[in-house]
Design a protein around this motif. Structure first.
Motif, PDB file in Angstrom:
ATOM      1  N   ARG A 164       1.062   2.502  16.466  1.00 55.60           N
ATOM      2  CA  ARG A 164       1.738   1.261  16.842  1.00 55.60           C
ATOM      3  C   ARG A 164       0.894   0.090  16.348  1.00 55.60           C
ATOM      4  NH1 ARG A 164       3.507   0.356  22.334  1.00 55.60           N
ATOM      5  NH2 ARG A 164       1.348  -0.276  22.581  1.00 55.60           N
ATOM      6  N   PRO A 165       1.480  -0.815  15.572  1.00 50.23           N
ATOM      7  CA  PRO A 165       0.711  -1.959  15.076  1.00 50.23           C
ATOM      8  C   PRO A 165       0.037  -2.753  16.193  1.00 50.23           C
ATOM      9  CG  PRO A 165       2.829  -1.853  13.979  1.00 50.23           C
ATOM     10  CD  PRO A 165       2.856  -0.819  15.076  1.00 50.23           C
ATOM     11  N   GLU A 166       0.623  -2.750  17.378  1.00 54.10           N
ATOM     12  CA  GLU A 166       0.047  -3.482  18.504  1.00 54.10           C
ATOM     13  C   GLU A 166      -1.325  -2.942  18.896  1.00 54.10           C
ATOM     14  OE1 GLU A 166       3.066  -1.856  18.665  1.00 54.10           O
ATOM     15  OE2 GLU A 166       4.371  -3.586  18.368  1.00 54.10           O
ATOM     16  N   ASP A 167      -1.605  -1.703  18.541  1.00 54.17           N
ATOM     17  CA  ASP A 167      -2.867  -1.064  18.925  1.00 54.17           C
ATOM     18  C   ASP A 167      -3.967  -1.197  17.870  1.00 54.17           C
ATOM     19  OD1 ASP A 167      -1.589  -0.207  21.245  1.00 54.17           O
ATOM     20  OD2 ASP A 167      -1.045   1.738  20.366  1.00 54.17           O
ATOM     21  N   PHE A 168      -3.629  -1.763  16.707  1.00 51.62           N
ATOM     22  CA  PHE A 168      -4.580  -1.816  15.600  1.00 51.62           C
ATOM     23  C   PHE A 168      -4.568  -3.189  14.932  1.00 51.62           C
ATOM     24  CE2 PHE A 168      -3.421   2.624  16.098  1.00 51.62           C
ATOM     25  CZ  PHE A 168      -4.674   3.231  16.131  1.00 51.62           C
ATOM     26  N   ASP A 169      -5.678  -3.512  14.301  1.00 49.66           N
ATOM     27  CA  ASP A 169      -5.790  -4.759  13.549  1.00 49.66           C
ATOM     28  C   ASP A 169      -5.493  -4.552  12.070  1.00 49.66           C
ATOM     29  OD1 ASP A 169      -6.899  -6.579  15.706  1.00 49.66           O
ATOM     30  OD2 ASP A 169      -8.290  -4.876  15.785  1.00 49.66           O
ATOM     31  N   ALA A 170      -5.607  -3.312  11.609  1.00 54.11           N
ATOM     32  CA  ALA A 170      -5.383  -3.049  10.186  1.00 54.11           C
ATOM     33  C   ALA A 170      -4.941  -1.612   9.960  1.00 54.11           C
ATOM     34  CB  ALA A 170      -6.665  -3.308   9.384  1.00 54.11           C
ATOM     35  N   LEU A 171      -4.100  -1.478   8.950  1.00 51.66           N
ATOM     36  CA  LEU A 171      -3.695  -0.176   8.420  1.00 51.66           C
ATOM     37  C   LEU A 171      -4.307  -0.063   7.036  1.00 51.66           C
ATOM     38  CD1 LEU A 171      -1.883   2.415   8.319  1.00 51.66           C
ATOM     39  CD2 LEU A 171      -0.113   0.945   7.322  1.00 51.66           C
ATOM     40  N   VAL A 172      -5.101   0.967   6.810  1.00 48.79           N
ATOM     41  CA  VAL A 172      -5.776   1.171   5.527  1.00 48.79           C
ATOM     42  C   VAL A 172      -5.282   2.489   4.941  1.00 48.79           C
ATOM     43  CG1 VAL A 172      -7.999   1.496   4.394  1.00 48.79           C
ATOM     44  CG2 VAL A 172      -7.806  -0.097   6.319  1.00 48.79           C
ATOM     45  N   VAL A 173      -4.889   2.434   3.650  1.00 47.18           N
ATOM     46  CA  VAL A 173      -4.378   3.639   3.001  1.00 47.18           C
ATOM     47  C   VAL A 173      -5.177   3.899   1.725  1.00 47.18           C
ATOM     48  CG1 VAL A 173      -2.333   4.849   2.169  1.00 47.18           C
ATOM     49  CG2 VAL A 173      -2.075   2.999   3.838  1.00 47.18           C
ATOM     50  N   PRO A 174      -5.933   4.993   1.684  1.00 46.36           N
ATOM     51  CA  PRO A 174      -6.600   5.365   0.442  1.00 46.36           C
ATOM     52  C   PRO A 174      -5.596   6.013  -0.514  1.00 46.36           C
ATOM     53  CG  PRO A 174      -7.119   6.961   2.141  1.00 46.36           C
ATOM     54  CD  PRO A 174      -6.276   5.896   2.785  1.00 46.36           C
ATOM     55  N   GLY A 175      -5.927   5.987  -1.784  1.00 48.21           N
ATOM     56  CA  GLY A 175      -5.084   6.648  -2.776  1.00 48.21           C
ATOM     57  C   GLY A 175      -5.321   8.146  -2.765  1.00 48.21           C
ATOM     58  N   GLY A 176      -4.952   8.780  -3.840  1.00 51.28           N
ATOM     59  CA  GLY A 176      -5.117  10.218  -3.947  1.00 51.28           C
ATOM     60  C   GLY A 176      -4.031  10.834  -4.794  1.00 51.28           C
ATOM     61  N   LEU A 177      -3.906  12.133  -4.709  1.00 51.92           N
ATOM     62  CA  LEU A 177      -2.959  12.860  -5.552  1.00 51.92           C
ATOM     63  C   LEU A 177      -1.577  13.041  -4.932  1.00 51.92           C
ATOM     64  CD1 LEU A 177      -5.325  15.633  -6.970  1.00 51.92           C
ATOM     65  CD2 LEU A 177      -4.611  13.481  -8.048  1.00 51.92           C
ATOM     66  N   ALA A 178      -1.385  12.591  -3.709  1.00 58.44           N
ATOM     67  CA  ALA A 178      -0.098  12.793  -3.036  1.00 58.44           C
ATOM     68  C   ALA A 178       1.058  12.158  -3.802  1.00 58.44           C
ATOM     69  CB  ALA A 178      -0.149  12.248  -1.618  1.00 58.44           C
ATOM     70  N   TRP A 179       0.809  11.026  -4.433  1.00 61.82           N
ATOM     71  CA  TRP A 179       1.876  10.346  -5.170  1.00 61.82           C
ATOM     72  C   TRP A 179       2.220  11.127  -6.435  1.00 61.82           C
ATOM     73  CZ3 TRP A 179      -1.601   7.983  -2.082  1.00 61.82           C
ATOM     74  CH2 TRP A 179      -1.079   7.171  -1.070  1.00 61.82           C
ATOM     75  N   GLU A 180       1.206  11.567  -7.144  1.00 62.96           N
ATOM     76  CA  GLU A 180       1.420  12.384  -8.347  1.00 62.96           C
ATOM     77  C   GLU A 180       2.157  13.678  -8.014  1.00 62.96           C
ATOM     78  OE1 GLU A 180      -1.855  13.545 -10.989  1.00 62.96           O
ATOM     79  OE2 GLU A 180      -2.745  11.605 -10.506  1.00 62.96           O
ATOM     80  N   ASN A 181       1.788  14.276  -6.899  1.00 63.89           N
ATOM     81  CA  ASN A 181       2.336  15.573  -6.510  1.00 63.89           C
ATOM     82  C   ASN A 181       3.563  15.467  -5.601  1.00 63.89           C
ATOM     83  OD1 ASN A 181       0.310  16.818  -7.998  1.00 63.89           O
ATOM     84  ND2 ASN A 181      -1.098  16.854  -6.265  1.00 63.89           N
ATOM     85  N   LYS A 182       4.048  14.245  -5.419  1.00 64.03           N
ATOM     86  CA  LYS A 182       5.267  14.001  -4.627  1.00 64.03           C
ATOM     87  C   LYS A 182       5.152  14.587  -3.212  1.00 64.03           C
ATOM     88  CE  LYS A 182       7.752  12.689  -8.445  1.00 64.03           C
ATOM     89  NZ  LYS A 182       6.818  11.904  -9.142  1.00 64.03           N
ATOM     90  N   ARG A 183       3.997  14.322  -2.574  1.00 68.62           N
ATOM     91  CA  ARG A 183       3.759  14.831  -1.214  1.00 68.62           C
ATOM     92  C   ARG A 183       3.458  13.692  -0.241  1.00 68.62           C
ATOM     93  NH1 ARG A 183      -0.669  19.085  -1.073  1.00 68.62           N
ATOM     94  NH2 ARG A 183       0.212  19.400   0.981  1.00 68.62           N
ATOM     95  N   VAL A 184       4.072  12.526  -0.476  1.00 70.27           N
ATOM     96  CA  VAL A 184       3.840  11.370   0.379  1.00 70.27           C
ATOM     97  C   VAL A 184       4.853  11.390   1.526  1.00 70.27           C
ATOM     98  CG1 VAL A 184       3.763   8.854   0.474  1.00 70.27           C
ATOM     99  CG2 VAL A 184       2.978  10.047  -1.577  1.00 70.27           C
ATOM    100  N   PRO A 185       4.389  11.266   2.754  1.00 72.73           N
ATOM    101  CA  PRO A 185       5.331  11.225   3.880  1.00 72.73           C
ATOM    102  C   PRO A 185       6.330  10.079   3.708  1.00 72.73           C
ATOM    103  CG  PRO A 185       3.084  11.496   4.659  1.00 72.73           C
ATOM    104  CD  PRO A 185       2.998  11.208   3.184  1.00 72.73           C
TER     105      PRO A 185
END
Length: 189
Positions: free
Chosen positions: A60-81
């Motif tokens: 929940r955004p209300e519980d956090f000040d930031a959302l951080v997303v590292p890269g990786g191979l999920a996009w190449e391998n079509k495994r992104v939620p």
């Protein structure tokens, strides 16, 4: 107390978030949580097995000040939620920081949050692969992270400045942060 959630995808680039997580948690007293799409463990590109604290649906955004997303191979391998774009937009809707590095910077482009802010990434062509992206004129082609209006982006080659810009954006760039992080920039001088 400041809280950050790091959204991890299968085969995430562990080095792109490790410096931020370590300095924030160990030296600055920040609450650092991890989340995955369904709350199941993921393995990084380097073989690090992570059991997350939360699923994306539990963040929940209300519980956090930031959302951080590292890269990786999920996009190449079509495994992104599928709900990662929604999670990013929910943070921006609440004026909370959203940060993405490498392939995750392009994911921010696809979520539509880079259309009105200066930003960077691996290359503008990667952002342009997403139909929701129309911010080409605001793209900064350079070797360092870019921070604008609560959005931090970086190429995969810039984990140091990515960390610095996130900490600055959260008001955490102090003498302790500078002392702990400065040695990591020495190699790039």
């Amino acid at each position: 107390m400041t809280a950050i959630v790091v959204a991890l995808t299968p085969e995430f680039a562990d080095w792109e978030c490790a410096l931020l997580m370590a300095v924030a948690r160990s030296y600055l007293g920040v609450i650092v949580k991890t989340a995955t799409g369904d709350g199941s463990p993921v393995t990084s590109m380097g073989g690090l097995n992570v059991t997350p604290d939360l699923s994306f649906a539990q963040v929940r955004p209300e519980d956090f000040d930031a959302l951080v997303v590292p890269g990786g191979l999920a996009w190449e391998n079509k495994r992104v939620p599928a709900d990662l774009h929604d999670l990013v937009r929910s943070f921006r809707d609440k004026n909370k920081m959203a940060a993405g590095i490498c392939a995750a910077a392009s994911m921010l482009a696809g979520a539509g949050v880079l259309n009105d802010v200066k930003h960077t990434g691996n290359r503008v062509a990667s952002h342009q692969e997403y139909p929701g992206y129309s911010g080409e004129k605001l793209y900064v082609d350079g070797p360092k992270a870019v921070s604008a209006d609560g959005v931090v982006t970086a190429a995969g080659t810039a984990p140091f400045t990515f960390t610095v810009e996130i900490l600055k954006g959260l008001g955490l760039w102090d003498a302790t942060a500078q002392e702990e992080l400065s040695p990591f920039s020495a190699e790039h001088r």
